[in-house]
Design a protein around this motif. Sequence first.
Motif, PDB file in Angstrom:
ATOM      1  N   SER A   5       0.826  -1.201   0.000  1.00  0.00           N
ATOM      2  CA  SER A   5       0.000   0.000   0.000  1.00  0.00           C
ATOM      3  C   SER A   5       0.868   1.262   0.000  1.00  0.00           C
ATOM      4  O   SER A   5       2.043   1.237   0.348  1.00  0.00           O
ATOM      5  N   ILE A   6       0.255   2.357  -0.376  1.00  0.00           N
ATOM      6  CA  ILE A   6       0.967   3.632  -0.406  1.00  0.00           C
ATOM      7  C   ILE A   6       1.084   4.165   1.022  1.00  0.00           C
ATOM      8  O   ILE A   6       0.101   4.286   1.737  1.00  0.00           O
ATOM      9  N   ARG A   7       2.308   4.448   1.418  1.00  0.00           N
ATOM     10  CA  ARG A   7       2.579   4.978   2.761  1.00  0.00           C
ATOM     11  C   ARG A   7       2.299   6.476   2.796  1.00  0.00           C
ATOM     12  O   ARG A   7       1.724   6.978   3.742  1.00  0.00           O
ATOM     13  N   TRP A   8       2.783   7.201   1.787  1.00  0.00           N
ATOM     14  CA  TRP A   8       2.486   8.618   1.646  1.00  0.00           C
ATOM     15  C   TRP A   8       2.673   9.059   0.201  1.00  0.00           C
ATOM     16  O   TRP A   8       3.318   8.395  -0.578  1.00  0.00           O
ATOM     17  N   THR A   9       2.039  10.197  -0.095  1.00  0.00           N
ATOM     18  CA  THR A   9       2.151  10.830  -1.410  1.00  0.00           C
ATOM     19  C   THR A   9       2.454  12.298  -1.185  1.00  0.00           C
ATOM     20  O   THR A   9       1.941  12.907  -0.250  1.00  0.00           O
ATOM     21  N   THR A  10       3.298  12.863  -2.034  1.00  0.00           N
ATOM     22  CA  THR A  10       3.591  14.287  -1.979  1.00  0.00           C
ATOM     23  C   THR A  10       3.819  14.772  -3.401  1.00  0.00           C
ATOM     24  O   THR A  10       3.884  13.974  -4.338  1.00  0.00           O
ATOM     25  N   GLN A  11       3.961  16.062  -3.561  1.00  0.00           N
ATOM     26  CA  GLN A  11       4.226  16.632  -4.866  1.00  0.00           C
ATOM     27  C   GLN A  11       5.627  17.229  -4.855  1.00  0.00           C
ATOM     28  O   GLN A  11       5.991  17.939  -3.914  1.00  0.00           O
ATOM     29  N   ASP A  12       6.409  16.935  -5.893  1.00  0.00           N
ATOM     30  CA  ASP A  12       7.753  17.513  -5.947  1.00  0.00           C
ATOM     31  C   ASP A  12       7.687  18.935  -6.496  1.00  0.00           C
ATOM     32  O   ASP A  12       6.631  19.421  -6.888  1.00  0.00           O
ATOM     33  N   LEU A  20       5.457   6.858  -1.885  1.00  0.00           N
ATOM     34  CA  LEU A  20       6.320   5.845  -1.292  1.00  0.00           C
ATOM     35  C   LEU A  20       5.425   4.726  -0.798  1.00  0.00           C
ATOM     36  O   LEU A  20       4.480   4.969  -0.052  1.00  0.00           O
ATOM     37  N   THR A  21       5.706   3.502  -1.230  1.00  0.00           N
ATOM     38  CA  THR A  21       4.905   2.370  -0.767  1.00  0.00           C
ATOM     39  C   THR A  21       5.462   1.852   0.555  1.00  0.00           C
ATOM     40  O   THR A  21       6.635   2.081   0.897  1.00  0.00           O
ATOM     41  N   TRP A  25       9.436   1.459   1.797  1.00  0.00           N
ATOM     42  CA  TRP A  25       9.896   1.993   3.073  1.00  0.00           C
ATOM     43  C   TRP A  25      10.560   0.891   3.890  1.00  0.00           C
ATOM     44  O   TRP A  25      11.634   1.082   4.458  1.00  0.00           O
ATOM     45  N   GLU A  26       9.922  -0.269   3.956  1.00  0.00           N
ATOM     46  CA  GLU A  26      10.497  -1.394   4.691  1.00  0.00           C
ATOM     47  C   GLU A  26      11.844  -1.795   4.103  1.00  0.00           C
ATOM     48  O   GLU A  26      12.774  -2.130   4.835  1.00  0.00           O
ATOM     49  N   HIS A  27      11.977  -1.745   2.791  1.00  0.00           N
ATOM     50  CA  HIS A  27      13.246  -2.054   2.135  1.00  0.00           C
ATOM     51  C   HIS A  27      14.324  -1.039   2.539  1.00  0.00           C
ATOM     52  O   HIS A  27      15.447  -1.413   2.861  1.00  0.00           O
ATOM     53  N   ILE A  28      13.977   0.224   2.531  1.00  0.00           N
ATOM     54  CA  ILE A  28      14.927   1.282   2.886  1.00  0.00           C
ATOM     55  C   ILE A  28      15.476   1.073   4.291  1.00  0.00           C
ATOM     56  O   ILE A  28      16.682   1.187   4.514  1.00  0.00           O
ATOM     57  N   VAL A  29      14.609   0.768   5.244  1.00  0.00           N
ATOM     58  CA  VAL A  29      15.033   0.731   6.650  1.00  0.00           C
ATOM     59  C   VAL A  29      15.475  -0.653   7.131  1.00  0.00           C
ATOM     60  O   VAL A  29      15.730  -0.830   8.327  1.00  0.00           O
TER      61      VAL A  29
END
Length: 66
Positions: A5-12, A20-21, A25-29
Motif C-alpha cells: 500500500s501507499i505509505r504517503w504521497t507528496t508533490q515535488d 512511497l509504498t 519503506w520497509e526495504h529502505i530501513v
Amino acid sequence: MAHDSIRWTTQDRYGNSIYLTQERWEHIVEPFNHPEMMEYEEELKETVRTGVRKQDSLNAQKYRYS
C-alpha cells in the motif's frame, strides 16, 4: 495496511505526484540497507518535496532527489 500500500504521497517542486509504498519503506530501513533512516522519514519526504531531481542515466523511469 497492506504490504504494497501507499505509505504517503507528496508533490515535488516540478509538480509531479510522488509516492512511497510501505514495501519500499520497509526495504529502505532494513538492517543491511539504511536503518538509520527510520528516524528521518519526514526529512525524506521534504527532500522529495523541495529537492532537485536527476534522471537515472540507465533507467529513464528512475529519478534521484537531493
